[in-house]
Design a protein around this motif. Structure first.
Motif, PDB file in Angstrom:
ATOM      1  N   LEU A   4       0.829  -1.202   0.000  1.00  0.00           N
ATOM      2  CA  LEU A   4       0.000   0.000   0.000  1.00  0.00           C
ATOM      3  C   LEU A   4       0.862   1.251   0.000  1.00  0.00           C
ATOM      4  CD1 LEU A   4      -2.904   1.141   0.253  1.00  0.00           C
ATOM      5  CD2 LEU A   4      -2.569   1.106   2.713  1.00  0.00           C
ATOM      6  N   ILE A   5       1.899   1.251   0.807  1.00  0.00           N
ATOM      7  CA  ILE A   5       2.766   2.423   0.919  1.00  0.00           C
ATOM      8  C   ILE A   5       3.598   2.633  -0.348  1.00  0.00           C
ATOM      9  CG2 ILE A   5       4.743   3.390   2.180  1.00  0.00           C
ATOM     10  CD1 ILE A   5       3.585   1.926   4.677  1.00  0.00           C
ATOM     11  N   LEU A   6       4.174   1.564  -0.883  1.00  0.00           N
ATOM     12  CA  LEU A   6       5.112   1.705  -1.996  1.00  0.00           C
ATOM     13  C   LEU A   6       4.454   1.861  -3.366  1.00  0.00           C
ATOM     14  CD1 LEU A   6       7.922  -0.792  -0.953  1.00  0.00           C
ATOM     15  CD2 LEU A   6       7.865   1.691  -0.691  1.00  0.00           C
ATOM     16  N   CYS A   7       3.380   1.134  -3.620  1.00  0.00           N
ATOM     17  CA  CYS A   7       2.803   1.245  -4.964  1.00  0.00           C
ATOM     18  C   CYS A   7       1.293   1.051  -5.023  1.00  0.00           C
ATOM     19  CB  CYS A   7       3.483   0.272  -5.919  1.00  0.00           C
ATOM     20  SG  CYS A   7       3.140  -1.441  -5.567  1.00  0.00           S
ATOM     21  N   GLY A   8       0.704   0.407  -4.049  1.00  0.00           N
ATOM     22  CA  GLY A   8      -0.713   0.064  -4.129  1.00  0.00           C
ATOM     23  C   GLY A   8      -1.633   1.259  -4.230  1.00  0.00           C
ATOM     24  N   PHE A   9      -1.349   2.300  -3.454  1.00  0.00           N
ATOM     25  CA  PHE A   9      -2.218   3.469  -3.467  1.00  0.00           C
ATOM     26  C   PHE A   9      -2.194   4.153  -4.829  1.00  0.00           C
ATOM     27  CE2 PHE A   9      -3.079   7.985  -2.631  1.00  0.00           C
ATOM     28  CZ  PHE A   9      -4.367   7.867  -2.159  1.00  0.00           C
ATOM     29  N   TRP A  10      -1.004   4.223  -5.445  1.00  0.00           N
ATOM     30  CA  TRP A  10      -0.887   4.906  -6.735  1.00  0.00           C
ATOM     31  C   TRP A  10      -1.552   4.106  -7.853  1.00  0.00           C
ATOM     32  CZ3 TRP A  10      -0.058   9.461  -5.327  1.00  0.00           C
ATOM     33  CH2 TRP A  10       0.746   9.728  -4.236  1.00  0.00           C
ATOM     34  N   MET A  11      -1.421   2.791  -7.794  1.00  0.00           N
ATOM     35  CA  MET A  11      -2.097   1.965  -8.789  1.00  0.00           C
ATOM     36  C   MET A  11      -3.614   2.038  -8.594  1.00  0.00           C
ATOM     37  SD  MET A  11       0.254   0.988 -10.777  1.00  0.00           S
ATOM     38  CE  MET A  11      -0.822   0.052 -11.837  1.00  0.00           C
ATOM     39  N   PHE A  12      -4.040   2.067  -7.330  1.00  0.00           N
ATOM     40  CA  PHE A  12      -5.457   2.221  -7.011  1.00  0.00           C
ATOM     41  C   PHE A  12      -5.998   3.510  -7.634  1.00  0.00           C
ATOM     42  CE2 PHE A  12      -8.473   4.254  -4.037  1.00  0.00           C
ATOM     43  CZ  PHE A  12      -9.526   3.361  -4.135  1.00  0.00           C
ATOM     44  N   LEU A  13      -5.259   4.609  -7.483  1.00  0.00           N
ATOM     45  CA  LEU A  13      -5.705   5.876  -8.063  1.00  0.00           C
ATOM     46  C   LEU A  13      -5.783   5.802  -9.585  1.00  0.00           C
ATOM     47  CD1 LEU A  13      -3.841   8.555  -5.907  1.00  0.00           C
ATOM     48  CD2 LEU A  13      -6.245   7.875  -5.806  1.00  0.00           C
ATOM     49  N   GLY A  14      -4.836   5.108 -10.216  1.00  0.00           N
ATOM     50  CA  GLY A  14      -4.880   4.934 -11.669  1.00  0.00           C
ATOM     51  C   GLY A  14      -6.121   4.176 -12.120  1.00  0.00           C
ATOM     52  N   ILE A  21     -10.817  -4.064 -10.066  1.00  0.00           N
ATOM     53  CA  ILE A  21      -9.384  -4.336 -10.097  1.00  0.00           C
ATOM     54  C   ILE A  21      -8.633  -3.319  -9.248  1.00  0.00           C
ATOM     55  CG2 ILE A  21      -7.369  -4.603 -11.579  1.00  0.00           C
ATOM     56  CD1 ILE A  21      -9.342  -5.251 -13.832  1.00  0.00           C
ATOM     57  N   GLY A  22      -9.139  -2.097  -9.182  1.00  0.00           N
ATOM     58  CA  GLY A  22      -8.508  -1.079  -8.344  1.00  0.00           C
ATOM     59  C   GLY A  22      -8.499  -1.477  -6.880  1.00  0.00           C
ATOM     60  N   LEU A  23      -9.592  -2.061  -6.404  1.00  0.00           N
ATOM     61  CA  LEU A  23      -9.626  -2.542  -5.014  1.00  0.00           C
ATOM     62  C   LEU A  23      -8.664  -3.708  -4.826  1.00  0.00           C
ATOM     63  CD1 LEU A  23     -13.439  -2.293  -4.284  1.00  0.00           C
ATOM     64  CD2 LEU A  23     -11.608  -0.799  -3.445  1.00  0.00           C
ATOM     65  N   TYR A  24      -8.537  -4.534  -5.845  1.00  0.00           N
ATOM     66  CA  TYR A  24      -7.567  -5.632  -5.793  1.00  0.00           C
ATOM     67  C   TYR A  24      -6.137  -5.084  -5.772  1.00  0.00           C
ATOM     68  CZ  TYR A  24      -5.022  -9.797  -7.453  1.00  0.00           C
ATOM     69  OH  TYR A  24      -4.144 -10.829  -7.606  1.00  0.00           O
ATOM     70  N   ALA A  25      -5.882  -4.040  -6.560  1.00  0.00           N
ATOM     71  CA  ALA A  25      -4.548  -3.434  -6.596  1.00  0.00           C
ATOM     72  C   ALA A  25      -4.220  -2.716  -5.289  1.00  0.00           C
ATOM     73  CB  ALA A  25      -4.448  -2.455  -7.765  1.00  0.00           C
ATOM     74  N   LEU A  26      -5.217  -2.336  -4.543  1.00  0.00           N
ATOM     75  CA  LEU A  26      -4.993  -1.662  -3.267  1.00  0.00           C
ATOM     76  C   LEU A  26      -4.538  -2.628  -2.180  1.00  0.00           C
ATOM     77  CD1 LEU A  26      -5.310   1.143  -1.924  1.00  0.00           C
ATOM     78  CD2 LEU A  26      -7.615   0.472  -1.304  1.00  0.00           C
ATOM     79  N   TRP A  27      -5.055  -3.851  -2.177  1.00  0.00           N
ATOM     80  CA  TRP A  27      -4.797  -4.831  -1.103  1.00  0.00           C
ATOM     81  C   TRP A  27      -4.762  -6.228  -1.722  1.00  0.00           C
ATOM     82  CZ3 TRP A  27      -3.624  -2.885   3.546  1.00  0.00           C
ATOM     83  CH2 TRP A  27      -3.648  -3.715   4.665  1.00  0.00           C
ATOM     84  N   PRO A  28      -3.709  -6.597  -2.493  1.00  0.00           N
ATOM     85  CA  PRO A  28      -3.756  -7.815  -3.306  1.00  0.00           C
ATOM     86  C   PRO A  28      -3.405  -9.120  -2.604  1.00  0.00           C
ATOM     87  CG  PRO A  28      -1.720  -6.676  -3.723  1.00  0.00           C
ATOM     88  CD  PRO A  28      -2.512  -5.816  -2.763  1.00  0.00           C
ATOM     89  N   PHE A  29      -2.587  -9.080  -1.564  1.00  0.00           N
ATOM     90  CA  PHE A  29      -2.130 -10.328  -0.962  1.00  0.00           C
ATOM     91  C   PHE A  29      -3.271 -10.978  -0.195  1.00  0.00           C
ATOM     92  CE2 PHE A  29       1.684  -7.834  -1.631  1.00  0.00           C
ATOM     93  CZ  PHE A  29       2.461  -8.745  -2.319  1.00  0.00           C
ATOM     94  N   GLY A  30      -3.484 -12.263  -0.425  1.00  0.00           N
ATOM     95  CA  GLY A  30      -4.606 -12.994   0.165  1.00  0.00           C
ATOM     96  C   GLY A  30      -5.768 -13.124  -0.799  1.00  0.00           C
ATOM     97  N   GLN A  31      -5.618 -12.568  -2.012  1.00  0.00           N
ATOM     98  CA  GLN A  31      -6.642 -12.681  -3.044  1.00  0.00           C
ATOM     99  C   GLN A  31      -5.979 -13.191  -4.317  1.00  0.00           C
ATOM    100  OE1 GLN A  31      -9.449  -9.359  -3.413  1.00  0.00           O
ATOM    101  NE2 GLN A  31      -8.247  -8.357  -1.817  1.00  0.00           N
ATOM    102  N   THR A  32      -6.779 -13.738  -5.193  1.00  0.00           N
ATOM    103  CA  THR A  32      -6.262 -14.206  -6.469  1.00  0.00           C
ATOM    104  C   THR A  32      -7.330 -14.030  -7.550  1.00  0.00           C
ATOM    105  OG1 THR A  32      -5.065 -15.992  -7.553  1.00  0.00           O
ATOM    106  CG2 THR A  32      -6.965 -16.629  -6.224  1.00  0.00           C
TER     107      THR A  32
END
Length: 132
Positions: free
Chosen positions: A10-20, A44-55
């Protein structure tokens, strides 16, 4: 472990991908025809925000409309969202601690290119995991 990875993500890239993905979703929802694509972008944006534990798994009921929709998605938004995953994946792989996150970014490229006909589910549900 997945919570720690999600927080670092979330800190390194998830938030920015979520915004995209949210920007793509809003732009696609402007027209009535683009609403299904916008909803896919939000999902997919919600998945990009918190992806680990989902597939991501294929939907069995997806047919020809999903295929046609994926071609349109690829032209309208998919290529630049995949480019975002490639760029952040390479940047994360430069550092040792970021390598698992970079690999996770590369794993998200197929769903960013062709999201229709896919479903995001918890990992336990996808692989039939039954407790310890």
């Amino acid at each position: 472990m997945k919570t720690i990875l999600n927080i670092i993500w979330l800190i390194l890239c998830g938030f920015w991908m979520f915004l995209g993905y949210m920007l793509a979703g809003v732009l696609l929802c402007i027209t009535i025809i683009g609403i299904p694509f916008g909803l896919a972008a939000f999902r997919i944006g919600l998945y990009a925000l918190w992806p680990f534990g989902q597939t991501v798994v294929d939907r069995r009921d997806a047919g020809a409309p999903s295929c046609v929709g994926n071609v349109l998605w690829l032209i309208l938004a998919g290529w630049w969202l995949a480019l975002g995953h490639i760029t952040t994946g390479i940047a994360l792989c430069i550092t040792i601690i970021g390598i698992p996150l970079g690999i996770a970014n590369f794993k998200m490229i197929p769903v960013s290119l062709l999201p229709l006909g896919k479903e995001i589910v918890p990992t336990e549900q996808a692989y039939g995991y039954v407790g310890r």
